[in-house]
Design a protein around this motif. Structure first.
Motif, short mmCIF file in Angstrom:
data_model
loop_
_atom_site.label_atom_id
_atom_site.label_comp_id
_atom_site.label_asym_id
_atom_site.label_seq_id
_atom_site.Cartn_x
_atom_site.Cartn_y
_atom_site.Cartn_z
N ALA A 90 0.83 -1.21 0.00
CA ALA A 90 0.00 0.00 0.00
C ALA A 90 0.86 1.26 0.00
N MET A 91 1.95 1.23 0.77
CA MET A 91 2.83 2.39 0.81
C MET A 91 3.50 2.60 -0.54
N ALA A 92 4.00 1.51 -1.16
CA ALA A 92 4.65 1.61 -2.46
C ALA A 92 3.67 2.09 -3.52
N ALA A 93 2.42 1.64 -3.44
CA ALA A 93 1.41 2.08 -4.40
C ALA A 93 1.20 3.59 -4.31
N GLU A 119 -2.14 -20.07 -12.51
CA GLU A 119 -2.19 -18.80 -11.80
C GLU A 119 -3.57 -18.51 -11.21
N GLU A 120 -4.62 -19.01 -11.87
CA GLU A 120 -5.98 -18.71 -11.42
C GLU A 120 -6.30 -19.28 -10.05
N GLN A 121 -5.46 -20.20 -9.57
CA GLN A 121 -5.69 -20.81 -8.26
C GLN A 121 -5.73 -19.76 -7.15
N VAL A 122 -4.95 -18.70 -7.28
CA VAL A 122 -4.97 -17.59 -6.33
C VAL A 122 -5.15 -16.31 -7.14
N ALA A 123 -6.34 -15.75 -7.11
CA ALA A 123 -6.67 -14.55 -7.87
C ALA A 123 -6.52 -13.32 -6.97
N PRO A 124 -5.53 -12.46 -7.20
CA PRO A 124 -5.29 -11.32 -6.31
C PRO A 124 -6.49 -10.39 -6.18
N ALA A 125 -7.25 -10.22 -7.23
CA ALA A 125 -8.37 -9.29 -7.18
C ALA A 125 -9.42 -9.72 -6.16
N ASP A 126 -9.48 -11.02 -5.86
CA ASP A 126 -10.51 -11.55 -4.97
C ASP A 126 -9.99 -11.83 -3.56
N TRP A 127 -8.68 -11.64 -3.31
CA TRP A 127 -8.11 -12.05 -2.04
C TRP A 127 -8.36 -11.01 -0.95
N ALA A 165 -0.15 -8.76 -0.44
CA ALA A 165 0.58 -7.71 -1.16
C ALA A 165 0.15 -7.68 -2.62
N GLU A 166 0.04 -8.85 -3.24
CA GLU A 166 -0.44 -8.92 -4.62
C GLU A 166 -1.84 -8.30 -4.74
N ALA A 167 -2.70 -8.60 -3.76
CA ALA A 167 -4.07 -8.08 -3.79
C ALA A 167 -4.08 -6.56 -3.72
N VAL A 168 -3.26 -5.99 -2.86
CA VAL A 168 -3.21 -4.53 -2.72
C VAL A 168 -2.75 -3.88 -4.02
N PHE A 169 -1.67 -4.39 -4.60
CA PHE A 169 -1.18 -3.80 -5.85
C PHE A 169 -2.21 -3.94 -6.97
N THR A 170 -2.88 -5.08 -7.03
CA THR A 170 -3.87 -5.30 -8.07
C THR A 170 -4.95 -4.23 -8.02
N ARG A 171 -5.31 -3.80 -6.82
CA ARG A 171 -6.40 -2.83 -6.64
C ARG A 171 -5.94 -1.38 -6.59
N GLN A 172 -4.68 -1.16 -6.17
CA GLN A 172 -4.26 0.21 -5.87
C GLN A 172 -3.04 0.70 -6.64
N ALA A 173 -2.44 -0.11 -7.48
CA ALA A 173 -1.16 0.27 -8.08
C ALA A 173 -1.23 1.54 -8.90
N GLY A 174 -2.37 1.81 -9.54
CA GLY A 174 -2.49 3.02 -10.33
C GLY A 174 -1.83 2.92 -11.69
N SER A 175 -1.24 1.75 -12.00
CA SER A 175 -0.63 1.48 -13.30
C SER A 175 -0.72 -0.02 -13.52
N PRO A 176 -0.52 -0.50 -14.75
CA PRO A 176 -0.57 -1.95 -14.98
C PRO A 176 0.36 -2.69 -14.03
N PHE A 177 -0.17 -3.76 -13.42
CA PHE A 177 0.56 -4.50 -12.39
C PHE A 177 0.73 -5.96 -12.79
N ALA A 178 1.93 -6.48 -12.58
CA ALA A 178 2.24 -7.89 -12.82
C ALA A 178 2.97 -8.46 -11.62
N THR A 179 2.74 -9.74 -11.34
CA THR A 179 3.43 -10.39 -10.23
C THR A 179 4.01 -11.71 -10.72
N VAL A 180 5.31 -11.90 -10.47
CA VAL A 180 6.02 -13.11 -10.88
C VAL A 180 6.15 -14.03 -9.69
#
Length: 306
Positions: free
Chosen positions: A79-82, A119-127, A152-167
């Motif tokens: 959240a802080m990084a976002a 990847e769909e096993q854990v969907a950040p948008a729904d976590w 952390a993935e969930a927060v970035f997915t919702r708040q990043a303010g730019s396209p977000f990817a997680t490896v």
């Protein structure tokens, strides 16, 4: 040429990543606390990523094409990084982990035995995200590593303010003494001393990635593709604990000894009594070519036993 900011990036995988980006001609800025200098030829900003004011001040007016976050472990950090990077970057890439799929740490949908997890096993948008958990406590974070990454993935997915990817990286091996987790060294030490490797009765295989291959994939993710959402990163080929110990034994010229643990008892690293393998099909479909674990494992063991 791209302007790329790497948070972390002064040791192990991060160092290889920064060197690859620099050598490819990109303008690289490394942000860390200053305890370790980054590779030569890159900009270096000293700031604690957990100090919002200090990080904002260190960045000044800089803007980037891509931020690669190597050291985000909690939703609070995300959240802080976002907030700090909102409007400063066109894309944000976070390094995550196979641990997000650990069925022992979360209520996840069932996966048929032997099927690599997509990847769909854990969907950040729904976590669900819980910012008020004791994420600042190191012991709590160690015990909830996978959950911290999921949130952390969930927060970035919702708040990043730019396209977000997680490896989502598989278990990383290679690098000899630089392999700071010490998990491969665990096997080298025990086999060399003739000590038992503790294994589950029916240990299931998992997936791995070489540290340099992970650096290659992160560089590719930052410069050669614009995918968003989660991406699994693992070499081809499953490996179980006995196969790993056997590879170490071959490197040392000694036969590993095993002891089967009782149900619920702790075992050696990479001995799993649950399904723990990812699918790398999405990365392949986007154009990344993985090596096979069997190709690089002997070299990784040789570095570890040297």
């Amino acid at each position: 040429m791209k302007r790329i900011c790497v948070i972390g990036g002064s040791r192990y995988i991060g160092k290889h990543l920064v060197e690859r980006l620099r050598d490819a001609g990109h303008h690289v800025t490394v942000v860390n606390r200053g305890s370790t200098a980054p590779p030569e030829g890159v900009d270096h900003l000293v700031a604690d990523r957990d100090d919002e004011a200090a990080l904002t001040g260190a960045l000044g007016s800089r803007e980037f094409d891509v931020v690669i976050d190597q050291v985000c472990y909690t939703p609070v950090q995300a959240a802080m990084a976002a907030r700090v990077f909102r409007g400063r970057t066109r894309r944000y890439v976070m390094t995550s982990t196979i641990e997000v799929y650990d069925p022992a740490s979360a209520a996840l949908p069932p996966v048929p035995p032997g099927v690599p997890v997509p990847e769909e096993q854990v969907a950040p948008a729904d976590w669900a995200v819980s910012m008020d958990l004791p994420w600042h406590d190191e012991a709590y974070l160690d015990d909830h590593y996978g959950e911290g990454k999921r949130q952390a993935e969930a927060v970035f997915t919702r708040q990043a303010g730019s396209p977000f990817a997680t490896v989502r990286s598989a278990h990383v091996l290679g690098g000899g003494a630089r392999e700071f987790t010490g998990r491969l060294a665990h096997y080298v030490t025990r086999v060399a001393r003739g000590e038992e490797i503790l294994v589950h009765d029916e240990a299931l295989p998992t997936v791995f990635v070489h540290h340099e291959e992970l650096a290659d994939l992160l560089a590719w993710a930052a410069t050669d593709t614009d995918f968003t959402g989660p991406l699994n990163a693992c070499s081809d080929g499953l490996l179980d604990v006995r196969e790993l110990a056997a590879a170490v034994g071959e490197g040392l010229g000694r036969e590993p000894l095993y002891r089967t643990v009782a149900a619920g008892e702790s075992a050696s690293p990479f001995s799993y009594d649950r399904h723990y393998a990812m699918s790398n099909a999405r990365a392949k479909s986007l154009g990344f070519a993985f090596s096979r674990t069997a190709e690089w494992l002997p070299g990784a063991v040789a570095e570890a036993v040297a």
